[in-house]
Motif scaffolding. Structure first.
Motif, PDB file in Angstrom:
ATOM      1  N   ASP A   1       0.702  -1.067  -0.080  1.00 54.04           N
ATOM      2  CA  ASP A   1       0.017   0.013  -0.126  1.00 54.04           C
ATOM      3  C   ASP A   1       0.898   1.268  -0.008  1.00 54.04           C
ATOM      4  O   ASP A   1       0.578   2.372  -0.583  1.00 54.04           O
ATOM      5  N   HIS A   2       2.103   1.113   0.878  1.00 50.55           N
ATOM      6  CA  HIS A   2       2.734   2.342   0.986  1.00 50.55           C
ATOM      7  C   HIS A   2       4.405   2.290   0.591  1.00 50.55           C
ATOM      8  O   HIS A   2       5.167   2.315   1.498  1.00 50.55           O
ATOM      9  N   PRO A   3       4.637   2.029  -0.601  1.00 49.33           N
ATOM     10  CA  PRO A   3       5.905   1.835  -0.923  1.00 49.33           C
ATOM     11  C   PRO A   3       6.949   3.190  -0.453  1.00 49.33           C
ATOM     12  O   PRO A   3       7.964   3.045  -0.333  1.00 49.33           O
ATOM     13  N   GLU A   4       6.061   4.437  -0.427  1.00 52.46           N
ATOM     14  CA  GLU A   4       6.864   5.488  -0.157  1.00 52.46           C
ATOM     15  C   GLU A   4       7.601   5.273   1.240  1.00 52.46           C
ATOM     16  O   GLU A   4       8.412   5.989   1.690  1.00 52.46           O
ATOM     17  N   SER A   5       7.128   4.425   2.163  1.00 54.88           N
ATOM     18  CA  SER A   5       7.664   4.372   3.586  1.00 54.88           C
ATOM     19  C   SER A   5       9.072   3.846   3.536  1.00 54.88           C
ATOM     20  O   SER A   5       9.766   3.520   4.483  1.00 54.88           O
ATOM     21  N   GLY A   6       9.491   3.163   2.341  1.00 55.27           N
ATOM     22  CA  GLY A   6      10.554   2.620   2.489  1.00 55.27           C
ATOM     23  C   GLY A   6      10.814   1.153   2.886  1.00 55.27           C
ATOM     24  O   GLY A   6       9.685   0.494   3.343  1.00 55.27           O
ATOM     25  N   PRO A   7      11.885   0.295   2.311  1.00 54.53           N
ATOM     26  CA  PRO A   7      11.981  -1.121   2.518  1.00 54.53           C
ATOM     27  C   PRO A   7      12.301  -1.551   3.923  1.00 54.53           C
ATOM     28  O   PRO A   7      13.063  -0.450   4.591  1.00 54.53           O
ATOM     29  N   ARG A   8      11.749  -2.515   4.515  1.00 52.63           N
ATOM     30  CA  ARG A   8      11.901  -3.013   5.913  1.00 52.63           C
ATOM     31  C   ARG A   8      11.939  -4.303   6.165  1.00 52.63           C
ATOM     32  O   ARG A   8      11.198  -5.289   5.191  1.00 52.63           O
ATOM     33  N   ILE A   9      12.481  -5.055   7.110  1.00 52.22           N
ATOM     34  CA  ILE A   9      12.243  -6.236   7.560  1.00 52.22           C
ATOM     35  C   ILE A   9      11.656  -6.313   9.105  1.00 52.22           C
ATOM     36  O   ILE A   9      12.114  -5.450   9.651  1.00 52.22           O
ATOM     37  N   THR A  10      10.686  -7.130   9.084  1.00 52.59           N
ATOM     38  CA  THR A  10      10.172  -7.143  10.419  1.00 52.59           C
ATOM     39  C   THR A  10      10.552  -8.571  10.903  1.00 52.59           C
ATOM     40  O   THR A  10      10.170  -9.755  10.501  1.00 52.59           O
ATOM     41  N   TRP A  11      10.885  -8.468  12.312  1.00 49.60           N
ATOM     42  CA  TRP A  11      11.586  -9.935  12.869  1.00 49.60           C
ATOM     43  C   TRP A  11      10.332 -10.461  14.031  1.00 49.60           C
ATOM     44  O   TRP A  11       9.959  -9.568  14.853  1.00 49.60           O
ATOM     45  N   HIS A  12      10.045 -11.738  13.870  1.00 46.02           N
ATOM     46  CA  HIS A  12       9.142 -12.301  14.720  1.00 46.02           C
ATOM     47  C   HIS A  12       9.808 -13.298  15.623  1.00 46.02           C
ATOM     48  O   HIS A  12      10.853 -13.859  14.995  1.00 46.02           O
ATOM     49  N   THR A  13       9.172 -13.943  16.474  1.00 42.45           N
ATOM     50  CA  THR A  13       9.715 -15.309  16.849  1.00 42.45           C
ATOM     51  C   THR A  13       8.300 -16.254  17.217  1.00 42.45           C
ATOM     52  O   THR A  13       7.434 -15.618  17.378  1.00 42.45           O
ATOM     53  N   THR A  14       8.434 -17.319  16.875  1.00 42.60           N
ATOM     54  CA  THR A  14       7.307 -18.425  16.605  1.00 42.60           C
ATOM     55  C   THR A  14       6.982 -18.803  17.940  1.00 42.60           C
ATOM     56  O   THR A  14       5.973 -19.407  18.258  1.00 42.60           O
ATOM     57  N   GLU A  15       7.812 -18.531  19.442  1.00 39.15           N
ATOM     58  CA  GLU A  15       7.431 -18.744  20.585  1.00 39.15           C
ATOM     59  C   GLU A  15       7.334 -20.527  20.489  1.00 39.15           C
ATOM     60  O   GLU A  15       6.171 -21.320  21.052  1.00 39.15           O
TER      61      GLU A  15
END
Length: 305
Positions: A120-134
């Motif tokens: 939706d918002h490519p202008e926000s810039g690229p990112r990686i979001t890190w999770h853990t599966t618990e």
């Protein structure tokens, strides 16, 4: 007394196709017994409640299968279709100016590979979001956790096991995932030029980076390289990932919606989970601001998982 539908999900090791075998029904007493046994130490099993279907739970097995228990009177759980723009990473459908790969070489492809749509918002810039599966790592939890994420429709693009260095993908990196909650009307899964979400097998309370030697993990380095190819900078705009469960997270909308880089699930507005815990930002490399950003009172919360 409640009765449960019982089934087993199985992932074919060669084709990665999912098959479900229905086993009939069982009593509440039997379901409680299965849960209690799975929670005992050293059983090779792990219990996770279904996050979107009240009363349902699954048992992750160290042989890679998934046991599923759903109350017979539970409302039907429907998985939303990805919507217009979903694809399997055809280079012709990549956003204009795309520079990175849709798939990481060597990644196991789980499921239909159609979990999201255009950003939706490519202008926000690229990112990686890190999770853990618990969940545990190693053994065949790589497969059983993948089955769990498919069953509850919470797939990231990438799943990673730090013990075995195995990587898998549920969809192309240039399309959205399903592992984040929306922030009101803003679809956090679709924030950024890319939002590469990585579920790491492990627990937030015991950061997976402790004792982790990236020089011996070629597939982990491929994940970082793919992010860099998309332009993800080596930075943590919202600060270092907070410790779990004692940390606090400023889930700043201003930062999230304007700055590319690495983010913890604990730093995403509209979400309340505390993963991945205080992972080492020399392993997941990036500079953090000397003074962490401060969110509004509504945007600061004690983390939970």
């Amino acid at each position: 007394m409640t009765e449960y539908h019982v089934a087993t999900d199985h992932l074919d090791p060669d084709t990665c196709e999912v098959t479900t075998t229905y086993l009939g029904t069982c009593t509440q007493e039997r379901a409680d017994e299965v849960r209690a046994i799975a929670l005992l130490p050293d059983t090779g099993r792990w219990v996770k409640d279904h996050p979107r279907q009240a009363g349902a739970f699954v048992v992750l097995r160290d042989d890679g299968d998934l046991d599923v228990f759903v109350p017979t009177d539970a409302p039907e759980f429907r998985i939303d279709e990805p919507g217009p723009g979903a694809d399997t990473g055809d280079p012709e459908s990549m956003p204009r100016g795309a520079a990175g790969p849709a798939y990481i070489s060597g990644a196991v492809k789980f499921g239909s590979q159609s979990i999201g749509g255009a950003m939706d918002h490519p202008e926000s810039g690229p990112r990686i979001t890190w999770h853990t599966t618990e969940s545990p790592a190693g053994a065949s939890y790589f497969s059983s956790v993948a089955l769990y994420l498919i069953r509850v429709a919470s797939e990231p693009q990438v799943i990673y096991d730090p013990k075995t260095d195995r990587i898998g993908q549920f969809g192309p990196l240039n399309r959205s995932a399903r592992a984040l909650r929306n922030d009101g009307g803003r679809r956090t899964n679709r924030e950024g030029k890319v939002n590469i979400q990585v579920e790491v097998l492990g627990r937030a309370a015991s950061p997976w980076t402790k004792g982790f030697d990236a020089s011996k993990k070629p597939n982990f380095r491929k994940v970082l390289a793919a992010g860099r190819a998309w332009g993800v900078p080596d930075s943590w705009p919202a600060g270092k990932p907070p410790a779990y469960p004692s940390g606090q997270s400023p889930r700043s909308r201003t930062v999230w919606q304007s700055k590319p880089g690495h983010y913890a699930h604990a730093q995403v507005p509209g979400n309340d989970h505390g993963d991945p815990g205080s992972i080492d930002i020399s392993v997941v490399p990036g500079k953090a601001p000397a003074t962490p950003p401060v969110g509004s009172p509504a945007e600061v919360s004690r983390v939970r998982s």
